[in-house]
Scaffold this motif. Structure first.
Motif, PDB file in Angstrom:
ATOM      1  N   SER A 100       0.829  -1.203   0.000  1.00  0.00           N
ATOM      2  CA  SER A 100       0.000   0.000   0.000  1.00  0.00           C
ATOM      3  C   SER A 100       0.862   1.251   0.000  1.00  0.00           C
ATOM      4  CB  SER A 100      -0.909   0.030   1.230  1.00  0.00           C
ATOM      5  OG  SER A 100      -1.792  -1.072   1.235  1.00  0.00           O
ATOM      6  N   VAL A 101       0.279   2.316  -0.528  1.00  0.00           N
ATOM      7  CA  VAL A 101       0.874   3.646  -0.455  1.00  0.00           C
ATOM      8  C   VAL A 101      -0.277   4.634  -0.319  1.00  0.00           C
ATOM      9  CG1 VAL A 101       0.949   3.820  -2.982  1.00  0.00           C
ATOM     10  CG2 VAL A 101       2.379   5.323  -1.588  1.00  0.00           C
ATOM     11  N   GLY A 102      -0.192   5.511   0.670  1.00  0.00           N
ATOM     12  CA  GLY A 102      -1.309   6.412   0.929  1.00  0.00           C
ATOM     13  C   GLY A 102      -2.575   5.616   1.165  1.00  0.00           C
ATOM     14  N   ASP A 103      -3.628   5.960   0.444  1.00  0.00           N
ATOM     15  CA  ASP A 103      -4.881   5.222   0.595  1.00  0.00           C
ATOM     16  C   ASP A 103      -5.109   4.236  -0.543  1.00  0.00           C
ATOM     17  OD1 ASP A 103      -5.296   6.984  -1.444  1.00  0.00           O
ATOM     18  OD2 ASP A 103      -7.181   7.810  -0.674  1.00  0.00           O
ATOM     19  N   MET A 104      -4.021   3.889  -1.262  1.00  0.00           N
ATOM     20  CA  MET A 104      -4.146   2.986  -2.403  1.00  0.00           C
ATOM     21  C   MET A 104      -3.425   1.673  -2.124  1.00  0.00           C
ATOM     22  SD  MET A 104      -3.571   5.673  -5.578  1.00  0.00           S
ATOM     23  CE  MET A 104      -4.210   4.545  -6.816  1.00  0.00           C
ATOM     24  N   THR A 105      -4.062   0.560  -2.470  1.00  0.00           N
ATOM     25  CA  THR A 105      -3.457  -0.763  -2.342  1.00  0.00           C
ATOM     26  C   THR A 105      -3.231  -1.328  -3.735  1.00  0.00           C
ATOM     27  OG1 THR A 105      -4.532  -1.177  -0.221  1.00  0.00           O
ATOM     28  CG2 THR A 105      -3.742  -3.093  -1.447  1.00  0.00           C
ATOM     29  N   ILE A 106      -2.048  -1.899  -3.944  1.00  0.00           N
ATOM     30  CA  ILE A 106      -1.701  -2.447  -5.254  1.00  0.00           C
ATOM     31  C   ILE A 106      -2.215  -3.877  -5.342  1.00  0.00           C
ATOM     32  CG2 ILE A 106       0.216  -3.114  -6.754  1.00  0.00           C
ATOM     33  CD1 ILE A 106       1.776  -0.753  -5.452  1.00  0.00           C
ATOM     34  N   THR A 107      -3.141  -4.090  -6.250  1.00  0.00           N
ATOM     35  CA  THR A 107      -3.733  -5.418  -6.434  1.00  0.00           C
ATOM     36  C   THR A 107      -3.413  -6.022  -7.796  1.00  0.00           C
ATOM     37  OG1 THR A 107      -5.780  -4.401  -7.240  1.00  0.00           O
ATOM     38  CG2 THR A 107      -5.644  -4.889  -4.879  1.00  0.00           C
ATOM     39  N   ASP A 108      -2.985  -5.180  -8.732  1.00  0.00           N
ATOM     40  CA  ASP A 108      -2.645  -5.654 -10.077  1.00  0.00           C
ATOM     41  C   ASP A 108      -1.796  -4.586 -10.763  1.00  0.00           C
ATOM     42  OD1 ASP A 108      -4.445  -3.630 -10.746  1.00  0.00           O
ATOM     43  OD2 ASP A 108      -6.074  -5.020 -11.202  1.00  0.00           O
ATOM     44  N   ASP A 109      -1.463  -4.815 -12.022  1.00  0.00           N
ATOM     45  CA  ASP A 109      -0.601  -3.873 -12.735  1.00  0.00           C
ATOM     46  C   ASP A 109      -1.304  -2.540 -12.997  1.00  0.00           C
ATOM     47  OD1 ASP A 109      -1.891  -5.987 -14.493  1.00  0.00           O
ATOM     48  OD2 ASP A 109      -1.478  -4.487 -16.011  1.00  0.00           O
ATOM     49  N   VAL A 110      -2.620  -2.566 -13.149  1.00  0.00           N
ATOM     50  CA  VAL A 110      -3.350  -1.320 -13.375  1.00  0.00           C
ATOM     51  C   VAL A 110      -3.298  -0.436 -12.134  1.00  0.00           C
ATOM     52  CG1 VAL A 110      -5.603  -0.305 -13.888  1.00  0.00           C
ATOM     53  CG2 VAL A 110      -4.846  -2.363 -15.108  1.00  0.00           C
ATOM     54  N   SER A 111      -3.592  -1.015 -10.965  1.00  0.00           N
ATOM     55  CA  SER A 111      -3.557  -0.221  -9.731  1.00  0.00           C
ATOM     56  C   SER A 111      -2.127   0.229  -9.419  1.00  0.00           C
ATOM     57  CB  SER A 111      -4.141  -1.011  -8.559  1.00  0.00           C
ATOM     58  OG  SER A 111      -3.434  -2.218  -8.340  1.00  0.00           O
ATOM     59  N   PHE A 112      -1.131  -0.566  -9.795  1.00  0.00           N
ATOM     60  CA  PHE A 112       0.254  -0.133  -9.609  1.00  0.00           C
ATOM     61  C   PHE A 112       0.533   1.134 -10.419  1.00  0.00           C
ATOM     62  CE2 PHE A 112       4.599   0.109 -11.182  1.00  0.00           C
ATOM     63  CZ  PHE A 112       5.320   0.119 -10.001  1.00  0.00           C
ATOM     64  N   CYS A 113       0.132   1.146 -11.696  1.00  0.00           N
ATOM     65  CA  CYS A 113       0.383   2.315 -12.537  1.00  0.00           C
ATOM     66  C   CYS A 113      -0.421   3.527 -12.056  1.00  0.00           C
ATOM     67  CB  CYS A 113       0.065   1.996 -13.995  1.00  0.00           C
ATOM     68  SG  CYS A 113       1.285   0.898 -14.751  1.00  0.00           S
TER      69      CYS A 113
END
Length: 411
Positions: free
Chosen positions: A349-362
């Motif tokens: 996670s970073v801030g209020d975002m969690t990385i679940t796939d390549d789209v959320s990472f970008c």
């Protein structure tokens, strides 16, 4: 008062009926991300875009001078639908010099960039219900162009460790409806150049099953670390009548905005594609064609200089990426992209975002590091993302510092 005929009733804007094939078409992810980055810049954000596959070099002097001469000579008229004879002859000469392949001008066609030529090839080869084999990761437009022709894209997944395909998988995917195979090397997005055994095997399958290979080699002049790129016909000459090469001036000559592509292949296929182009664009800009001719004839020194700069940039970005957590990249052998595996960051996670796939990472990379990159899913390879290093070393340094800080901050 007599009622108006039904077909005379004016429809409102919301009543326009769009064709089903166009409603199925998806926008190119590369353009969507680039446009979003540009919009954020207009809002005052300090966005670094590593999303666009476009050289940052101005077109070489040989190109500019040829365009000026064409203007001064009044070459502002239609050209033949297949393109200027002089340019077609020069492309044939280039293939003889570069690859020792003999082609005549009637086997060469000039288009308004590589994409229209790819589309015209699909339209010439595919009937509704036919199948086209596409090797992942793949250029974003392949699938959409096949679908637009009411044909079916058949995706071949590759080994995520190497991005190599299996000839066994391709053989198993061939049916009586298969008509073509898309081959792209150096590959966009990975920079991969496939091994000789894989390319020969692919050619042999095309011969055995009466298939056409669309050989997209638009990046063949941008090669790294002393590697030699060989045209498939250098490895399997017997496949000549099964091979359509797509090349152009956009990448090697930094002529993206001029929109000049080349198609080289069997005369009958070129003839049919030319017929379609005649009903579509009538052919590319006359001045752009003369400019490309000047670049092919006199631009070698600039081509070599740009290739040397890409080598330096590749060395810089890979050295920086090699020290970053959560990220594994496939070393590019050509083109100007890094295609990196980011699956190790899933769940972080970073801030209020969690990385679940390549789209959320970008999405998180854009929001918190202000770097625009393309998710691998856009290239049929989820779990990866693409960065372009067709930009200055200063920008690469700044982007890599931001990316390192971003990855290090993931919780």
């Amino acid at each position: 008062m007599a009622a108006k005929p039904r077909d005379a009733v004016r429809r409102g804007p919301s009543m326009v009926r769009i064709s089903e094939r166009l409603t199925r078409l998806q926008p190119a992810a590369t353009r969507v991300v680039s446009e979003k980055a540009a919009d954020l810049r207009r809002q005052g954000r300090d966005i670094i875009s590593l999303s666009t596959g476009e050289p940052d070099f101005v077109s070489p002097p040989a190109v500019m001078e040829a365009a000026r001469r064409a203007l001064d000579a009044g070459h502002t008229f239609y050209t033949p639908a297949a393109g200027l004879l002089e340019l077609r002859e020069e492309v044939a000469r280039y293939y003889k010099t570069r690859f020792a392949l003999e082609y005549e001008a009637r086997e060469v066609m000039i288009g308004a960039g590589g994409k229209p030529l790819l589309f015209e090839a699909c339209a010439a080869l595919l009937n509704p219900g036919d199948e086209a084999i596409i090797i992942a990761p793949a250029f974003v437009s392949y699938v959409e162009q096949v679908r637009f022709c009411d044909a079916k894209p058949v995706i071949i997944e590759t080994d995520p460790q190497t991005l190599d395909f299996s000839l066994g998988d391709i053989r198993a995917a061939i049916t009586d409806r298969t008509r073509m195979i898309m081959l792209n090397a150096p590959n966009n997005p990975s920079g991969r150049i496939y091994g000789d055994d894989l390319v020969v095997g692919l050619c042999e399958l095309a011969i055995e099953h009466d298939l056409t290979i669309i050989n997209d080699e638009i990046y063949e002049r941008i090669i790294f670390d002393g590697i030699t790129y060989r045209n498939p016909l250098n490895l399997c000459p017997a496949a000549r009548n099964r091979m359509l090469h797509i090349n152009g001036a956009s990448k090697s000559l930094a002529m993206t905005g001029w929109r000049i592509g080349f198609a080289i292949g069997p005369a009958e296929l070129i003839k049919r594609m030319t017929m379609l182009q005649g009903h579509n664009t009538s052919g590319p800009s006359s001045i752009a064609q003369w400019a490309a001719l000047g670049g092919l004839r006199n631009g070698q020194e600039q081509i070599d200089a740009m290739a040397a700069q890409y080598q330096k940039r590749k060395d810089l970005i890979t050295a920086r990426l090699g020290r970053m957590p959560y990220l594994r990249y496939i070393p590019p052998q050509g083109a100007f992209y890094i295609f990196a595996d980011i699956r190790a960051a899933y769940g972080k996670s970073v801030g209020d975002m969690t990385i679940t796939d390549d789209v959320s990472f970008c999405e998180a990379l854009l929001e918190y590091a202000e770097i625009a990159a393309i998710p691998g899913a856009a290239f049929l390879q989820p779990g990866f993302f693409r960065m372009s290093f067709a930009t200055s070393e200063d920008i690469i340094e700044t982007a890599m510092t931001r990316m390192h800080d971003f990855l290090a901050a993931l919780a």
